[in-house]
Structure formats: structure tokens, C-alpha cells
Design an enzyme around this catalytic site. Structure first.
Site, PDB file in Angstrom:
ATOM      1  N   GLU A   1     -11.053   1.286  -4.193  1.00 38.93           N
ATOM      2  CA  GLU A   1     -10.381   1.691  -2.953  1.00 38.93           C
ATOM      3  C   GLU A   1      -9.069   2.406  -3.262  1.00 38.93           C
ATOM      4  O   GLU A   1      -8.655   2.525  -4.414  1.00 38.93           O
ATOM      5  CB  GLU A   1     -10.114   0.473  -2.073  1.00 38.93           C
ATOM      6  CG  GLU A   1      -9.255  -0.586  -2.738  1.00 38.93           C
ATOM      7  CD  GLU A   1      -9.244  -1.903  -1.982  1.00 38.93           C
ATOM      8  OE1 GLU A   1      -9.950  -2.028  -0.959  1.00 38.93           O
ATOM      9  OE2 GLU A   1      -8.529  -2.818  -2.425  1.00 38.93           O
TER      10      GLU A   1
ATOM     11  N   ASP B   1       0.821  -1.224   0.000  1.00 37.62           N
ATOM     12  CA  ASP B   1       0.000   0.000   0.000  1.00 37.62           C
ATOM     13  C   ASP B   1       0.850   1.268   0.000  1.00 37.62           C
ATOM     14  O   ASP B   1       0.701   2.131   0.873  1.00 37.62           O
ATOM     15  CB  ASP B   1      -0.939   0.008   1.212  1.00 37.62           C
ATOM     16  CG  ASP B   1      -1.804  -1.235   1.296  1.00 37.62           C
ATOM     17  OD1 ASP B   1      -2.165  -1.759   0.233  1.00 37.62           O
ATOM     18  OD2 ASP B   1      -2.116  -1.671   2.420  1.00 37.62           O
TER      19      ASP B   1
END
Length: 569
Positions: free
Chosen positions: A214, A41
Site C-alpha cells: 500500500e 501517513d
């Protein structure tokens, strides 16, 4: 730079090239992943000539490592943003809960990091004027209902939070139906303003039932605002998509040729696969180049088994017809690209990619920044002694199979092929005391190799997370008094566990142990394997301690021992 036993030995892209071409290649190319191992991430920002990069840490402590670079290629960890217990409470959480998808931004002299603490508080923001820290205590954002928040500072002085949230009216049309929402943010007072609006419903084409939109980011380029997000989930169908609008608040129109990054259409049996690409962030250099950081995995078989978690890759961004495309010149994500047009920075003392050997000799007065623990420590259960250079762990009741803070200090497994080893002084006082080295993927998926007592006799044991003993060897009285060396070798789906009572005299305790048991495909979750040292009394009181002289790590992935031609796939 060479250091092993205070020596670091690095090899990389051009190991098989001539010295002349090696020098040229080093100037022109860089290696992917730029951060190998469990660094998922990624989020990036630029402040002047400096770049900063952060990653998810879930229920590991300290949380959210922050890296600095001048050239986007060579990174150095300068801190951990959440490095105080009052900043990060992950007690009682599973290893894949906790801190999800941090995002970093720089605005008007201040750094902002926003993230989600899943299952224990929700979303918060912290700030700092020095990215190395200290960072503030969390400011909770109770009106942000979702995950993966990021910040966008508009040129009109307004700021916004973008985040993944529920389907409209919390009535999903299908499993995985989510939205991207926007909420105005008063960044001077660190509070939200007004009500959220929906920018994306479902994904770029809701008729196709897209899942898990997302990781959103907004960028203002020219006359447009670009909204980029991940779509398809974090596994093999992961992708990155882009939309744009003439206003920060929308409406946003998707690019007709989405996705702008994915590998999901490629055959599973391709050589040296890079898979699950997505969760990207873009950055522009001062000279106008655009680059993307994103996560990806490196499976070692056609069934998508990988143990080292989701890693951080770097690829160029090409603008075509007013849209940014990641990796536009290739179908496959590359292990090697031409370097950014930036002055080359120095290598970090702690290697982050390529092949290398590295010894941690514990000679410093505090643990280096890359070491991790499981969950938030509330007591000082480890110590570093100088000048002897030993790390000592208290033998405590907590176990790696629980959800507390065990005596476990670890580093990431960064390679498909390699080894980790340590030298330990430990005299168990009872059968419940156990200390040694671990390969940890999760509470229910790990291997423990160490020293214990079995019916009053000192033994070397290999155990699984469920407590079952896979192999055992009784030590002689003489051997039991000596320091014990422990080693884990790994090669994709195969792990081997060895011990030695004499320097270098390794004896195999158990070979050909199933490594797929440590893979994300089998264990689930979002983390990668960590390799470290542990000590436990398995729920019973103890006053014993285990001391470790050093911890060696070696990585030797075949892809980095290839020529530049094979690296280009």
C-alpha cells in the site's frame, strides 16, 4: 521564542549540553519525530524552494492538515485542505474511518491532493494554486477501486494514479493479498483514462505471502522509474520496499535487498524504540539531497503499547548501486540526524516536536488551525469571545461514545509524558449534563473528567467510555459556584486526573489509571489520543453552556532531556 500564558517554552535535543555546544548542535542536528503525535501517513512535495506536507485525519474535522517548510525540519501549519463541510462528510463514521492516506503533488503551478474517503464515497482529488487554500470541492474518481492513491506526472506529459487494490480477479491467495494498480489520469480535466493495470501483485515476493502492499509512489530518477510502497501492515511488521522499471507503466523489478526501511527485526526491549516504520515518501532538495518522511510509533513498553498514534519522522536517503536506502548509516531509526543542507527556517508559533509548554488562551477570533473536532459540524455550537478570551461550548445531546458531531474540541497528545489542563465555568442544570476535559482514543476508549450533578449535588466525576464512574467527589456549595480547573497527567501507561477550585491547588481525584486502555494495541484503529474540552447532555435537550478560559499542554519526554550521545542510541 518563549510563550506560556502567552508563553511558549521549548526544550529539545541539547537541553543537557553547554551553551556553546547547544548552539553548535542546533545548527547541525534536528529532532525526530519532526511532527510529534497523531500525524500519520505523511506525503510530501516540493515547489521551488518550498516543501509541503500532508497527513491522514480519518473522521476528524477539518481534514488533511497542510504544513509548509523551507528546511524540511521546521514546519508550520498553513491550512487544512478539507475545511468546509461540503468538502468532507464523515458523519456517522467511526473515528478510524474517513480520510485515509492523502498524497500531495505539485505540477505546472497547481497543487493536487488525492485521497480516499473510506466508507463514504471512495477516492477523490482536490486542487489549489495556493497551498494554504482555498482548495476545490472534491472531484470523485469512481473508477479508482481501492485506497492510498497517489499521483505521478511523467516527463512525456502523461499522469497516472497509483493505488492499493484487490487481488487479481478479486481472488486473494491469502489474507492480506493486495495489488498496486495504475490508471492513467487526465489531470487537466481531472478524470481517469482507460483501464487499470497491475504493477505489483502481493508484494516484492508473492511466494512469501507479503501482506498489505500500500501507499505507493513513483519517482523518475535518471533512466529509471522507482515504485516505492509499504508492506507488512501498519503495526510492528511495517516496512518500505522499492522496485524499478525503465518505463512508468512497468514491468517493475524489486530490489534484491528489500526492505529499504524497517525496524521489525529489532528486539522489543531496546531503549527508546522507534517502531512500525513505513508509509514513506521521498523528496529531493534543490542541491540534490534526498530525504524521506515516514510514519513510526514510539511504544512505551515491550508489548507495543503507544497512545499518541503514528508520527512523522524524517531521515536521509542514500543511493547505493542505483537504489535509494532510507536510514542507510544506521540500523535503528534515530531521534537525531544531521540537518539537511538548507537555510534554517523559523520555528512555528505552535510547537510540533521536542519538549515544550503551550497555553491556548482563546484570544483569537477563530480557532487556530491545529484544533480538531469529531466529524463534520453542521451548526455553530461553539463561540469565541473577545476581549475576554473564552471558548464556549453548547451542551448538546451528542456524546463522544456516538458517531455524530459532539461538542468536543481537541488537540493531539504529542508526548508519552506530560499533562493537559483547563479552566472551566459550568453550572449543570441536571444529572445528565456533563462538561470538562477528555482523553479520547475512540468511541469505546476514552476518559472524561468533568463536572456534573449527582442526585442534585454538583460533583467532579471521572468516567470511562462505557459510562462507568471511576471516581467522584462532591463539591461544596461554595466550590460549585467557582470556576473549576481540570487536569490530566500522563506517563506512558499511567494517567492521573485532578481538579482544583483554587489556582494551582490540585487535588487528585484518581491516580494510576490504566493508560493502555487508550493505546492503539488495545483500542485498535489508526488514530492517536486527542486531549480536549467537551460538553454533553447525554441525549436530552439542554440550553446550558460551558465556557473555558484556557487550555494548557505540557510535554516532557525523557529522550529529549538526554545528551546528544544518548540520543544517537
Amino acid at each position: 521564542m518563549i510563550r506560556f500564558s502567552n508563553i511558549l517554552i521549548r526544550t529539545g535535543l541539547a537541553i543537557a549540553l553547554t551553551l556553546t555546544s547547544l548552539a553548535t548542535q542546533a545548527q547541525e542536528k534536528f529532532l525526530n519525530p519532526i511532527l510529534a503525535g497523531f500525524y500519520p501517513d505523511p506525503s510530501i512535495c516540493r515547489a521551488g524552494d518550498d516543501f509541503y506536507l500532508v497527513h491522514s485525519t480519518f473522521s476528524y474535522y477539518p481534514g488533511v492538515p497542510i504544513f509548509h517548510s523551507k528546511d524540511l525540519v521546521n514546519w508550520k501549519q498553513i491550512g487544512n485542505i478539507l475545511d468546509r463541510p461540503e468538502q468532507l462528510d464523515v458523519e456517522g463514521l467511526g473515528v478510524s474511518r474517513g480520510i485515509f492516506a492523502p498524497a500531495i503533488e505539485y505540477h505546472d503551478g497547481v497543487f493536487y491532493m488525492i485521497t480516499t474517503l473510506v466508507d463514504k464515497g471512495g477516492n477523490f482529488v482536490v486542487t489549489a494554486t495556493n497551498p494554504a487554500g482555498p482548495w476545490s470541492d472534491p472531484v470523485w474518481l469512481r473508477d479508482v477501486h481501492g485506497i492510498d492513491p497517489s499521483l505521478f506526472f511523467d516527463k512525456d506529459g502523461k499522469a497516472y494514479i497509483l493505488y492499493n487494490s484487490d487481488a487479481p480477479d478479486n481472488k486473494p491467495l491469502y489474507d492480506g493479498h493486495r495489488t498496486i494498480r495504475q490508471l492513467e489520469f487526465d489531470y487537466k480535466n481531472l478524470k481517469t483514462v482507460g483501464q487499470p493495470s497491475i504493477l505489483v501483485n502481493g508484494g516484492v515476493d508473492i511466494s512469501k505471502k507479503p501482506v498489505w502492499i500500500e501507499g505507493p509512489h513513483i519517482y523518475n530518477v535518471g533512466n529509471y522509474y522507482y515504485l516505492m510502497a509499504a508492506e507488512g501492515g501498519t503495526s510492528v511488521n511495517h516496512s518500505e520496499v522499492i522496485l524499478r522499471s525503465e518505463k512508468a507503466t512497468g514491468p517493475y523489478v524489486p530490489y534484491e535487498k528489500n526492505p529499504i526501511l524497517t525496524q521489525r527485526h529489532l528486539p522489543n526491549d531496546r531503549p527508546n524504540p522507534v517502531s512500525a516504520t513505513g508509509h514513506a515518501d521521498l523528496v529531493q532538495t534543490k542541491n540534490g539531497e534526498w530525504w524521506a518522511v515516514f510514519l513510526a510509533t514510539r511504544p512505551y513498553d515491550t508489548e507495543d503499547h503507544y497512545n499518541i498514534g503514528r508520527e512523522t519522522f524524517l531521515a536521509p536517503v542514500t543511493w547505493k548501486d542505483g537504489w535509494p536506502i532510507i536510514n542507510a548509516e544506521h540500523e535503528l531509526v534515530q531521534y537525531s540526524y544531521t540537518r539537511p543542507n538548507l537555510p534554517e527556517a523559523k520555528l512555528s508559533d505552535f510547537p510540533l516536536n521536542g519538549n515544550f509548554r503551550y497555553r491556548e488562551d482563546f484570544n483569537d477570533s477563530k480557532l487556530p488551525l491545529h484544533w480538531l473536532m469529531l466529524r463534520t459540524p453542521r451548526t455553530d455550537w461553539y463561540s469565541l469571545s473577545q476581549p475576554s478570551g473564552k471558548l464556549t461550548l453548547e451542551v448538546r445531546t451528542e456524546e463522544l461514545s456516538g458517531k455524530g458531531n459532539p461538542s468536543y474540541i481537541a488537540r493531539r497528545q504529542q508526548h508519552i509524558t506530560g499533562s493537559a489542563s483547563t479552566k472551566m465555568d459550568f453550572q449543570p442544570a441536571s444529572d445528565n449534563e456533563f462538561a470538562g476535559i477528555a482523553a479520547f482514543q475512540g468511541e469505546k476508549h476514552h476518559y472524561l473528567l468533568g463536572k456534573t450533578m449527582t442526585k442534585g449535588k454538583q460533583t467532579v466525576q471521572l468516567r470511562k467510555a462505557d459510562g462507568s464512574v471511576l471516581a467522584e467527589k462532591q463539591l461544596s456549595k461554595k466550590e460549585g459556584k467557582l470556576p473549576l480547573q481540570l487536569k490530566i497527567d500522563f506517563d506512558g501507561a499511567r494517567y492521573a486526573f485532578s481538579y482544583a477550585t483554587k489556582e494551582g491547588d490540585w487535588k487528585l481525584l484518581q491516580g494510576d489509571v490504566d493508560g493502555r486502555y487508550l493505546s492503539t494495541r488495545v483500542s485498535g484503529g489508526f488514530v492517536g489520543v486527542t486531549l480536549g474540552i467537551f460538553a454533553t447532555s447525554q441525549g436530552k435537550p439542554s440550553s446550558s453552556k460551558a465556557s473555558f478560559d484556557w487550555f494548557d499542554y505540557e510535554g516532557n519526554d525523557a529522550i529529549y532531556n538526554s545528551t546528544s550521545t544518548s540520543l544517537k542510541q
